[in-house]
Design a protein around this motif. Structure first.
Motif, mmCIF file in Angstrom:
data_model
loop_
_atom_site.group_PDB
_atom_site.id
_atom_site.type_symbol
_atom_site.label_atom_id
_atom_site.label_comp_id
_atom_site.label_asym_id
_atom_site.label_seq_id
_atom_site.Cartn_x
_atom_site.Cartn_y
_atom_site.Cartn_z
ATOM 1 N N ALA A 362 0.843 -1.196 0.000
ATOM 2 C CA ALA A 362 0.000 0.000 0.000
ATOM 3 C C ALA A 362 0.878 1.246 0.000
ATOM 4 O O ALA A 362 2.061 1.200 0.357
ATOM 5 C CB ALA A 362 -0.929 0.003 1.211
ATOM 6 N N ALA A 363 0.282 2.377 -0.377
ATOM 7 C CA ALA A 363 1.042 3.624 -0.482
ATOM 8 C C ALA A 363 1.677 4.015 0.849
ATOM 9 O O ALA A 363 2.808 4.505 0.888
ATOM 10 C CB ALA A 363 0.133 4.740 -0.989
ATOM 11 N N VAL A 364 0.963 3.795 1.954
ATOM 12 C CA VAL A 364 1.511 4.186 3.251
ATOM 13 C C VAL A 364 2.765 3.378 3.568
ATOM 14 O O VAL A 364 3.731 3.913 4.132
ATOM 15 C CB VAL A 364 0.449 4.046 4.369
ATOM 16 N N TYR A 365 2.800 2.088 3.207
ATOM 17 C CA TYR A 365 4.006 1.287 3.451
ATOM 18 C C TYR A 365 5.175 1.848 2.647
ATOM 19 O O TYR A 365 6.312 1.915 3.129
ATOM 20 C CB TYR A 365 3.806 -0.171 3.044
ATOM 21 N N THR A 366 4.896 2.236 1.398
ATOM 22 C CA THR A 366 5.951 2.790 0.545
ATOM 23 C C THR A 366 6.519 4.065 1.145
ATOM 24 O O THR A 366 7.738 4.216 1.298
ATOM 25 C CB THR A 366 5.390 3.098 -0.857
ATOM 26 N N ASN A 367 5.636 4.996 1.487
ATOM 27 C CA ASN A 367 6.103 6.300 1.960
ATOM 28 C C ASN A 367 6.807 6.211 3.307
ATOM 29 O O ASN A 367 7.819 6.888 3.535
ATOM 30 C CB ASN A 367 4.928 7.278 2.020
ATOM 31 N N GLY A 369 8.381 3.522 4.438
ATOM 32 C CA GLY A 369 9.656 2.862 4.180
ATOM 33 C C GLY A 369 10.690 3.814 3.608
ATOM 34 O O GLY A 369 11.857 3.810 4.022
ATOM 35 N N LEU A 370 10.286 4.652 2.660
ATOM 36 C CA LEU A 370 11.220 5.596 2.055
ATOM 37 C C LEU A 370 11.648 6.675 3.052
ATOM 38 O O LEU A 370 12.801 7.123 3.030
ATOM 39 C CB LEU A 370 10.584 6.235 0.820
ATOM 40 N N MET A 371 10.738 7.091 3.920
ATOM 41 C CA MET A 371 11.109 8.074 4.944
ATOM 42 C C MET A 371 12.100 7.501 5.949
ATOM 43 O O MET A 371 12.805 8.248 6.635
ATOM 44 C CB MET A 371 9.855 8.570 5.670
ATOM 45 N N HIS A 376 16.410 8.495 0.440
ATOM 46 C CA HIS A 376 15.046 8.702 -0.046
ATOM 47 C C HIS A 376 14.338 9.777 0.781
ATOM 48 O O HIS A 376 13.574 10.593 0.252
ATOM 49 C CB HIS A 376 14.260 7.391 0.018
ATOM 50 N N ARG A 377 14.586 9.770 2.077
ATOM 51 C CA ARG A 377 14.003 10.784 2.964
ATOM 52 C C ARG A 377 14.444 12.182 2.532
ATOM 53 O O ARG A 377 13.640 13.120 2.500
ATOM 54 C CB ARG A 377 14.455 10.502 4.401
ATOM 55 N N ALA A 378 15.729 12.301 2.175
ATOM 56 C CA ALA A 378 16.250 13.607 1.756
ATOM 57 C C ALA A 378 15.523 14.115 0.516
ATOM 58 O O ALA A 378 15.260 15.324 0.388
ATOM 59 C CB ALA A 378 17.752 13.503 1.494
ATOM 60 N N ASN A 379 15.181 13.218 -0.406
ATOM 61 C CA ASN A 379 14.434 13.637 -1.597
ATOM 62 C C ASN A 379 13.028 14.116 -1.231
ATOM 63 O O ASN A 379 12.551 15.140 -1.728
ATOM 64 C CB ASN A 379 14.336 12.482 -2.592
#
Length: 410
Positions: A362-367, A369-371, A376-379
């Motif tokens: 799901a989108a929340v897992y993606t976001n 995880g990237l954070m 990825h967090r820096a982007n």
């Protein structure tokens, strides 16, 4: 000699079943009052309906002002058509006409004697009860009395329901999922200012969450299969007939970043670990991802990212390339990098960045995880980047591959 005519008989659809009527055809087309703003109408014809005629002379719904609403008519059987409601449903207190045009004919060319018209009225809303907090099982009208109208509705999810998304104020970002009975079966928040949905709130920490909800699960049961769910970025709790997903920001000492509460039956009915791939699911995950990134940015005192919808196809193409080739990376199978792909597709930019991921259902897992990945967090939190597009694609095992393209157009 008697001439045969095509006859249309209408029935009401309740819980997926046609409610038969013993009344004559004329009685069936008398004015009705309905109490479901998302009501389907099923029309049974005396002969097989011509699919070409149904396309060329469609069944329609008109308002009392004569405006034609967009509705979809599905040929469920050779002589049975289901007319779906408009995307936003029927308005309380409003009157409509369901019109079957005279030109509609059977496969043998037999036409209706005259057009068939069913007048109907959507009954007025009763005054919704006042909610003090969001509760699973609350009716949609109660939730909307509490929250107002959403900015997006009918957004596809991995579950057997769709999301309404509230992000007019990203500082109070909220998603609400409704089942077919228009009852709330899921909530998701990304802000301490969002309405309370759990004993745990954004801004608490992992100790608070475990004190409030108990020991987290090691696995989750879905349609006869147990899936291991241990992950240091989130805990899952089974509490009071629901599953509470609590997501952590490890860079902020395991502070709670997001909270989701999913009805027990809805969670356990999910077939497999991932959703069933479809164009609607892809678009729904993309829309949620962009909206959630806005909420995350606002929590870090940054402006939300605009949706650079024009480059969605570029993001999707790279995700599909990764899914088809079973790889994860910024260089595509043709050797091009993220900036080349943007330029080749005609997008000029002053600054750009890219995140890629896979396997997050799901989108929340993606976001989340990237954070929890520094680069990825820096982007995501780069204040020089103003817009984003997101593209999802699925591999043969239904695993999502995701590309997030951040850019400041020039």
């Amino acid at each position: 000699m008697l001439k045969k005519r095509l006859i249309a008989v209408i029935g009401a659809v309740t819980a997926g079943l046609i409610t038969a009527s013993t009344a004559g055809a004329a009685d069936m087309w008398q004015e009705r009052t309905i109490d479901d703003s998302y009501k389907d109408w099923t029309i049974t014809f005396s002969s097989d309906v011509s699919t070409d005629a149904l396309t060329e002379t469609p069944i329609r719904v008109a308002t009392e002002d004569g405006e034609t609403l967009y509705v979809e008519a599905l040929l469920d059987a050779s002589n049975e058509v289901t007319v779906l409601p408009p995307a936003d449903g029927y308005d309380p207190g409003a009157s409509y006409e369901l019109v079957v045009p005279q030109e509609l004919h059977s496969e043998q060319g037999t036409a209706l004697k005259e057009k068939a018209v069913l007048p109907f009225t959507m009954e007025e809303d009763e005054e919704a009860e006042s909610l003090e907090a969001l509760e699973l099982g609350a009716e949609q009208k109660e939730v909307e009395t509490f929250l107002g109208a959403p900015e997006a509705s009918g957004v596809e999810s991995i579950y057997d329901y769709q999301w309404d998304i509230y992000h007019e104020d990203y500082a109070a970002y909220t998603q609400v999922g409704y089942n077919d009975d228009r009852e709330a079966v899921g909530f998701l928040t990304f802000s301490p200012d969002s309405p309370e949905i759990s004993e745990v709130n954004v801004g608490d920490d992992q100790v608070d969450a475990r004190d409030a909800l108990g020991e987290p699960l090691e696995h989750i049961h879905r349609e006869g299969t147990n899936y291991v769910v241990e992950d240091d970025t989130n805990d899952i709790f089974h509490h009071d007939g629901a599953y509470h997903w609590v997501f952590y920001d490890l860079a902020q000492e395991a502070e709670v970043m997001a909270v989701a509460v999913i009805d027990e039956a809805a969670e356990e009915a999910l077939g497999g670990f991932y959703g069933e791939p479809s164009d609607d699911l892809r678009a729904g995950l993309e829309e949620q991802s962009v909206a959630q990134l806005g909420a995350i940015r606002v929590q870090h005192d940054l402006a939300p990212l605009g949706w650079h919808e024009a480059s969605t196809a570029t993001s999707r193409a790279h995700s599909k390339d990764m899914a088809d080739g079973s790889f994860l990376g910024h260089a595509g199978s043709d050797g091009r990098g993220p900036f080349e792909r943007l330029s080749d597709d005609g997008f000029a930019f002053g600054a750009a960045a890219e995140n890629v991921a896979y396997g997050t259902a799901a989108a929340v897992y993606t976001n989340v995880g990237l954070m929890n990945s520094p680069g990825h967090r820096a982007n995501i939190l780069n204040g020089d980047l103003e817009q984003v597009s997101v593209g999802f694609a699925f591999d043969a095992e239904n695993r999502p591959f995701i590309t997030q393209k951040f850019l400041t157009p020039r």
